[in-house]
Design a protein around this motif. Structure first.
Motif, short mmCIF file in Angstrom:
data_model
loop_
_atom_site.label_atom_id
_atom_site.label_comp_id
_atom_site.label_asym_id
_atom_site.label_seq_id
_atom_site.Cartn_x
_atom_site.Cartn_y
_atom_site.Cartn_z
N ALA A 13 -59.83 -32.09 -35.14
CA ALA A 13 -60.94 -31.17 -34.86
C ALA A 13 -61.66 -31.54 -33.56
CB ALA A 13 -61.92 -31.19 -36.03
N LEU A 14 -61.66 -32.83 -33.22
CA LEU A 14 -62.40 -33.29 -32.03
C LEU A 14 -61.57 -33.23 -30.75
CD1 LEU A 14 -64.12 -36.40 -33.67
CD2 LEU A 14 -65.33 -34.42 -32.74
N VAL A 71 -65.94 -30.01 -40.65
CA VAL A 71 -64.80 -30.78 -41.19
C VAL A 71 -65.03 -31.03 -42.69
CG1 VAL A 71 -63.47 -32.92 -41.04
CG2 VAL A 71 -64.34 -31.84 -38.94
N PHE A 72 -64.21 -30.37 -43.51
CA PHE A 72 -64.36 -30.53 -44.96
C PHE A 72 -64.12 -31.96 -45.38
CE2 PHE A 72 -63.42 -25.85 -45.15
CZ PHE A 72 -64.70 -25.50 -45.57
N GLY A 73 -64.90 -32.40 -46.37
CA GLY A 73 -64.80 -33.77 -46.85
C GLY A 73 -66.00 -34.58 -46.39
N ILE A 74 -66.67 -34.12 -45.33
CA ILE A 74 -67.85 -34.85 -44.84
C ILE A 74 -69.09 -34.42 -45.62
CG2 ILE A 74 -69.39 -35.23 -42.87
CD1 ILE A 74 -67.00 -34.94 -41.02
N ALA A 75 -69.79 -35.38 -46.22
CA ALA A 75 -71.02 -35.07 -46.94
C ALA A 75 -72.20 -35.04 -45.96
CB ALA A 75 -71.27 -36.08 -48.04
N LEU A 131 -63.41 -31.30 -49.83
CA LEU A 131 -62.39 -32.34 -49.68
C LEU A 131 -61.65 -32.12 -48.38
CD1 LEU A 131 -60.91 -31.98 -53.28
CD2 LEU A 131 -62.47 -33.75 -52.49
N PRO A 132 -61.10 -33.20 -47.79
CA PRO A 132 -60.37 -33.01 -46.53
C PRO A 132 -59.19 -32.05 -46.71
CG PRO A 132 -60.73 -35.35 -46.98
CD PRO A 132 -61.12 -34.61 -48.22
N HIS A 184 -61.97 -24.93 -39.28
CA HIS A 184 -61.87 -25.87 -40.41
C HIS A 184 -60.48 -26.46 -40.55
CE1 HIS A 184 -65.80 -24.57 -41.82
NE2 HIS A 184 -65.41 -23.35 -41.54
N GLN A 185 -59.50 -25.74 -40.03
CA GLN A 185 -58.12 -26.23 -40.12
C GLN A 185 -57.43 -25.89 -38.81
OE1 GLN A 185 -55.77 -24.81 -43.56
NE2 GLN A 185 -53.95 -25.05 -42.30
#
Ligand code: ATP
Ligand code: MG
Length: 384
Positions: free
Chosen positions: A35-36, A71-75, A170-171, A228-229
């Motif tokens: 993503a980065l 980014v999914f998975g990051i709280a 979730l990632p 996101h993906q």
């Protein structure tokens, strides 16, 4: 004081243990890196219980923040200053961080490295006292103007004052792969987003009737979902030939159900090729005629794989709210004629029975039509 040198990233840990946890963390790190891509940053690596992203001098933190929020998975995550894990080093850094700040403050330390001799409550007190003495600020435990967080790890400690929420979930990839049927409407992009959020890698499939215009809108939706993906794949499947055949041989009130059954079969062919384990759609119970319990049952029978419907229990208003948050709504409401609206009845069948299908599909070469559509499918991996 700016000049952060790290970003400390936290994920929701509930229920992840042992080997799964390593897999989860590795995937999160890989997804963050991808993503980065294109942004200036140093190494991303996992340390016990969190992920650290090193910033370089050229890093633009606000740009990095915008990416991490998706980014999914990051709280949650925080831009941080690091120092050696010694009490004196931490106090020195805390003074630097708090210099020039106004109003009250509180210190919240976490001691993840148990080799550090001082307990977290004692760290709070010691650092608090030092800051009070030097900067003349007041401690306030509830609702302080400034919060100073300290995380003590073995190699270094990290201090930060702001926390940004991630998207949770979730990632992408830890839950396996699904094929999502993506129309140009409001619902299906939200369904795809939901599947990504629960850790699925999503492959999208769009069916279009060549006589009804381009697929630009779907490309735009895909661009938003790709935040996101990165690099998510889209298959576009020409549907005209199949629809013409259905129109020639099947009464109008049955066509919608048939289009859907064909979509499921074709999507399943793509899922097998892709190694996906399920299909996903934006169907929501009783939203339209094709989504009654009876019709969903009959449509489902065309597929062998499970069909996941993450929006089944959502009201339209709730789906719209989500679409706005995700950023797909504005694109979804642009005019576009979905191929499903092609030559269908005003009053379609709402209570189909499985036993009806054999008769209704009798005149069609089902396997041949599915094969033909699959042969015409094109993949859009990067760009349009
Ligand atoms: P949406 O906003 O997803 O279009 P909708 O309320 O318009 O929702 P329908 O048109 O009945 O719903 O479609 C139900 C589901 O079938 C969609 O959510 C999508 O998953 C799938 N679908 C419909 N049309 C297409 C298409 N042209 N290509 C791929 N999938 C489609
Ligand atoms: Mg639709």
């Amino acid at each position: 004081m700016k000049g952060y040198d790290f970003v400390v990233i936290h994920y929701a840990e509930i229920g992840i243990k042992g080997k799964n946890r390593v897999m989860f963390e590795d995937r999160l790190v890989r997804n963050m890196r991808s993503a980065l891509e294109g942004l200036e940053h140093g190494p991303v690596k996992r340390v016990p219980g969190r992920v650290l992203l090193k910033l370089s001098e050229k890093s633009d933190y606000r740009k990095i923040e915008a990416v991490l929020k998706r980014v999914f998975g990051i709280a949650h995550f925080s831009p941080a200053w690091s120092c050696a894990s010694g009490m004196k080093d931490i106090e020195r850094k805390a003074l630097e961080v708090m210099k020039g700040r106004k109003g009250s403050f509180r210190v919240t330390a976490t001691r993840s490295w148990k080799g550090f001799r001082t307990g977290s409550q004692q760290v709070n007190e010691k650092v608090g006292e030092t800051v009070v003495k030097r900067h003349k600020l007041k401690v306030k435990l509830t609702g302080p103007a400034n919060s100073l967080f300290i995380e003590i790890l073995e190699k270094s400690s990290f201090l930060y004052t702001e926390k940004t929420s991630g998207p949770g979930g979730l990632p992408v990839g830890v839950s396996g792969k699904v094929v999502c049927l993506l129309s140009g409407g409001i619902d299906s992009p939200v369904a795809g987003w939901n599947m990504m959020k629960r850790g699925c890698e999503v492959v999208f499939v769009h069916f279009y009737n060549e006589a009804m215009g381009g697929i630009r809108k779907v490309g735009d939706l895909l661009e938003t979902l790709r935040k996101h993906q990165p690099g998510a794949k889209l298959y576009v499947v020409p549907f005209r030939k199949l629809q013409n055949e259905v129109i020639a041989k099947v009464p109008a009130r049955w066509r919608m159900i048939l289009y859907r059954r064909f979509m499921y079969r074709i999507a399943e062919g793509i899922a097998r090729k892709e190694g996906a384990k399920a299909l996903a759609t934006g169907e929501s119970l009783a939203q339209v005629a094709s989504q009654t319990l009876d019709n969903l049952g009959v449509i489902q029978e065309a597929a062998d794989m499970p069909v996941l419907r993450p929006l089944l229990g959502y009201d339209k208003a709730e789906i719209i709210g989500l679409a706005k948050r995700i950023g797909t709504y504005e694109t979804s409401i642009k005019p576009y004629q979905d191929c499903c609206s092609f030559m269908i009845a005003k009053h379609p069948v709402t209570r189909a029975r499985p036993s009806d299908m054999e008769r209704v599909e009798a005149g069609l070469d089902v396997a041949g039509l599915v094969k033909g559509a699959l042969a015409g499918a094109e993949v859009f991996k990067h760009g349009r």
